[in-house]
Design a protein around this motif. Structure first.
Motif, short mmCIF file in Angstrom:
data_model
loop_
_atom_site.label_atom_id
_atom_site.label_comp_id
_atom_site.label_asym_id
_atom_site.label_seq_id
_atom_site.Cartn_x
_atom_site.Cartn_y
_atom_site.Cartn_z
N THR A 123 4.12 8.31 -16.73
CA THR A 123 3.40 9.36 -16.02
C THR A 123 2.72 8.75 -14.80
O THR A 123 2.76 7.54 -14.58
CB THR A 123 2.33 10.00 -16.93
N ALA A 124 2.07 9.60 -14.03
CA ALA A 124 1.34 9.13 -12.85
C ALA A 124 0.23 8.17 -13.22
O ALA A 124 -0.19 7.33 -12.41
CB ALA A 124 0.80 10.31 -12.06
N ASP A 125 -0.27 8.29 -14.45
CA ASP A 125 -1.38 7.44 -14.89
C ASP A 125 -0.92 6.20 -15.65
O ASP A 125 -1.76 5.42 -16.09
CB ASP A 125 -2.32 8.26 -15.79
N ASP A 179 0.83 -1.20 0.00
CA ASP A 179 0.00 0.00 0.00
C ASP A 179 0.86 1.25 0.00
O ASP A 179 0.59 2.22 -0.71
CB ASP A 179 -0.92 0.02 1.24
N ARG A 180 1.93 1.25 0.79
CA ARG A 180 2.82 2.40 0.81
C ARG A 180 3.48 2.60 -0.55
O ARG A 180 3.63 3.73 -1.02
CB ARG A 180 3.89 2.22 1.89
N ALA A 181 3.86 1.50 -1.19
CA ALA A 181 4.49 1.60 -2.50
C ALA A 181 3.52 2.18 -3.52
O ALA A 181 3.88 3.00 -4.36
CB ALA A 181 4.99 0.23 -2.96
N ALA A 182 2.26 1.75 -3.47
CA ALA A 182 1.27 2.25 -4.41
C ALA A 182 1.04 3.74 -4.26
O ALA A 182 0.68 4.44 -5.20
CB ALA A 182 -0.05 1.49 -4.23
N ARG A 183 1.28 4.28 -3.05
CA ARG A 183 1.11 5.72 -2.83
C ARG A 183 2.36 6.50 -3.23
O ARG A 183 2.43 7.71 -3.04
CB ARG A 183 0.80 5.98 -1.36
N GLY A 184 3.37 5.80 -3.82
CA GLY A 184 4.54 6.51 -4.33
C GLY A 184 5.74 6.45 -3.42
O GLY A 184 6.69 7.21 -3.61
N GLY A 222 10.78 -4.76 -1.25
CA GLY A 222 10.96 -5.18 -2.63
C GLY A 222 9.69 -5.65 -3.31
O GLY A 222 9.71 -6.03 -4.48
N SER A 223 8.57 -5.64 -2.61
CA SER A 223 7.33 -6.15 -3.19
C SER A 223 6.82 -5.25 -4.30
O SER A 223 7.06 -4.04 -4.34
CB SER A 223 6.26 -6.29 -2.11
N LEU A 224 6.11 -5.86 -5.25
CA LEU A 224 5.59 -5.17 -6.42
C LEU A 224 4.09 -4.97 -6.29
O LEU A 224 3.36 -5.90 -5.92
CB LEU A 224 5.88 -5.98 -7.68
N THR A 225 3.63 -3.76 -6.62
CA THR A 225 2.20 -3.47 -6.67
C THR A 225 1.87 -2.99 -8.07
O THR A 225 2.36 -1.95 -8.51
CB THR A 225 1.82 -2.36 -5.68
N PRO A 226 1.04 -3.75 -8.83
CA PRO A 226 0.70 -3.32 -10.19
C PRO A 226 -0.11 -2.03 -10.18
O PRO A 226 -1.03 -1.86 -9.38
CB PRO A 226 -0.10 -4.49 -10.74
N LEU A 227 0.25 -1.10 -11.06
CA LEU A 227 -0.42 0.20 -11.14
C LEU A 227 -1.20 0.37 -12.43
O LEU A 227 -2.29 0.95 -12.43
CB LEU A 227 0.61 1.32 -11.02
N SER A 228 -0.67 -0.12 -13.55
CA SER A 228 -1.34 0.03 -14.84
C SER A 228 -0.74 -0.94 -15.84
O SER A 228 0.34 -1.51 -15.60
CB SER A 228 -1.20 1.47 -15.37
N VAL A 229 -1.42 -1.13 -16.96
CA VAL A 229 -0.91 -1.98 -18.05
C VAL A 229 -1.20 -1.31 -19.38
O VAL A 229 -2.12 -0.49 -19.49
CB VAL A 229 -1.55 -3.39 -18.04
N THR A 230 -0.39 -1.65 -20.38
CA THR A 230 -0.66 -1.20 -21.74
C THR A 230 -0.31 -2.31 -22.72
O THR A 230 0.70 -3.01 -22.54
CB THR A 230 0.14 0.06 -22.10
N ASP A 231 -1.15 -2.49 -23.72
CA ASP A 231 -0.87 -3.45 -24.79
C ASP A 231 -0.65 -2.73 -26.11
O ASP A 231 -0.91 -3.26 -27.19
CB ASP A 231 -2.01 -4.48 -24.91
N ALA A 232 -0.13 -1.51 -26.03
CA ALA A 232 0.09 -0.70 -27.23
C ALA A 232 1.12 -1.33 -28.16
O ALA A 232 1.14 -1.04 -29.36
CB ALA A 232 0.55 0.71 -26.84
N VAL A 233 1.99 -2.19 -27.61
CA VAL A 233 2.97 -2.93 -28.42
C VAL A 233 2.69 -4.42 -28.24
O VAL A 233 2.55 -4.89 -27.10
CB VAL A 233 4.41 -2.60 -27.99
N ALA A 282 4.64 -1.21 -12.27
CA ALA A 282 4.45 -1.59 -10.87
C ALA A 282 5.25 -0.67 -9.96
O ALA A 282 6.32 -0.19 -10.33
CB ALA A 282 4.87 -3.04 -10.65
N ALA A 283 4.72 -0.43 -8.78
CA ALA A 283 5.47 0.28 -7.74
C ALA A 283 6.30 -0.74 -6.97
O ALA A 283 5.87 -1.88 -6.76
CB ALA A 283 4.52 1.01 -6.80
N VAL A 284 7.50 -0.33 -6.57
CA VAL A 284 8.39 -1.20 -5.82
C VAL A 284 8.55 -0.64 -4.41
O VAL A 284 8.99 0.50 -4.24
CB VAL A 284 9.77 -1.29 -6.48
N ASP A 285 8.17 -1.42 -3.41
CA ASP A 285 8.33 -0.98 -2.04
C ASP A 285 9.82 -1.04 -1.67
O ASP A 285 10.44 -2.09 -1.77
CB ASP A 285 7.53 -1.87 -1.09
#
Length: 362
Positions: free
Chosen positions: A88-90, A12-17, A45-56, A38-41
């Motif tokens: 970006t943030a998004d 949760d802390r990682a997801a908040r930046g 070292g834990s990963l929190t997924p933030l967003s995904v893109t399939d543009a490629v 993903a954010a990295v705590d």
């Protein structure tokens, strides 16, 4: 989300930046979602997924340019392309459309100053693309074709460039070719960026070199082979652009009834220069080498399960305290705490990422 080994409060802390970012590539043709941010705590070292893109499509390998903050992704398809993204943030915002690399099946890319380098497994070539000041791709590729073959009729009928990286000085470019059992040392034209072969280091026939890593000293190179689970130790002379093989070291046991397949995939050196780690598919392990005897004398000190199946990529975080394995067939990224005395990894958590192929940090 992370598994039970992950600390919920930490993620949760990682997801908040509270930590830095990681990006994870995956095969969209194999059920992956493209590139995951993903954010990295920093504490776990834990990963929190933030967003995904399939543009490629099929972004099997990624590279982050710390100078511009731009993320690049190859499209490992027959037409071969590369995309550039602003973080970006998004999430990730494309910088223009994907650009063709002039080769088929690109499997690797790296940033070399104001050039983007790509290696193409299927067509057996490497490319150099110009980058604009903002990190966007500024023009068509200059393509260098590899030539040659190896003794493995199934895998080495022709060249298969698998990795291309600049040396630590930025003067040279090294391309690793599984099909020709060699590493090419290239120089680039100062105006056009076009690559030309300066020298070719031929390694043992049939070993299938896949990836290499430089020791932090910049004077030793470790070449990992896919077709024979070996590590070739080489001296590197940045002054003359000479790569000289010194010795071979086994990465995993071979042969014997019931012995698992051993297909090494990725190699990384610790930032402090004390350890080297290699991912081995089939055996599904991470091998640890101690460099206590010197950079030219890696000693295999142990192997641990990779946390999943078919570890395609292995990454060390910027601090050198953790390793991350992208396990393609089990669809996860597993992270490990590194014992700072022995270098041995200890599993600490994992994140489900279908068809995961690589991890890079920003």
């Amino acid at each position: 989300m992370g598994d039970a080994d992950s600390d919920v409060g930490s993620t949760d802390r990682a997801a908040r930046g509270g930590g830095h970012r990681a990006w994870i590539g995956s095969f969209t043709s194999g059920g992956g979602r493209g590139v995951t941010t993903a954010a990295v705590d920093p504490s776990t070292g834990s990963l929190t997924p933030l967003s995904v893109t399939d543009a490629v499509a099929d972004p099997s390998y990624l590279a982050h340019d710390r100078r511009t903050g731009v993320l690049y992704a190859v499209s490992e398809t027959d037409r071969g392309a590369v995309g550039a993204f602003r973080s970006t943030a998004d999430g990730l915002t494309p910088l223009g459309t994907a650009v063709g690399v002039g080769g088929a099946g690109p499997t690797h890319l790296s940033v070399a100053g104001r050039r983007l380098l790509t290696a193409h497994y299927t067509s057996g070539s490497v490319s150099s693309l110009p980058l604009a000041e903002d990190g966007s791709i500024a023009g068509p590729p200059e393509v260098l074709a590899h030539h040659g073959s190896g003794p493995d009729a199934g895998r080495q009928k022709g060249p298969h460039a698998h990795q291309v990286v600049p040396d630590p000085t930025g003067r040279w470019v090294l391309s690793v070719d599984l099909g020709t059992d060699s590493v090419r040392v290239c120089a680039s034209h100062p105006a056009t960026g076009a690559l030309r072969v300066h020298a070719e280091t031929v390694l043992r026939a049939g070993t299938g070199p896949r990836h290499l890593a430089f020791h932090p000293s910049g004077e030793v190179v470790y070449v990992l082979h896919e077709l024979d689970p070996q590590l070739t130790v080489c001296r590197w002379n940045a002054g003359s652009g000479a790569l000289e093989p010194v010795s071979e070291v086994p990465v995993a046991p071979t042969g014997g009834p019931g012995a698992p397949e051993a297909c090494p995939s990725a190699i990384v050196a610790s930032p402090d220069g004390r350890f080297v780690w290699a991912a081995v598919r089939g055996a599904d392990t991470i091998a640890t080498f101690s460099l206590a005897g010197g950079a030219e004398k890696p000693q295999l000190t142990g192997a641990v399960p990779c946390g999943g199946n078919w570890p395609r990529d292995l990454a060390v975080d910027p601090s050198g305290r953790r390793l991350y394995a992208a396990n393609e067939r089990s669809g996860d990224v597993t992270w490990f705490d590194v014992d700072q005395l022995t270098g041995q990894p200890r599993r600490a958590g994992s994140l489900a990422v279908p068809a995961a192929t690589c991890v890079v940090f920003g």
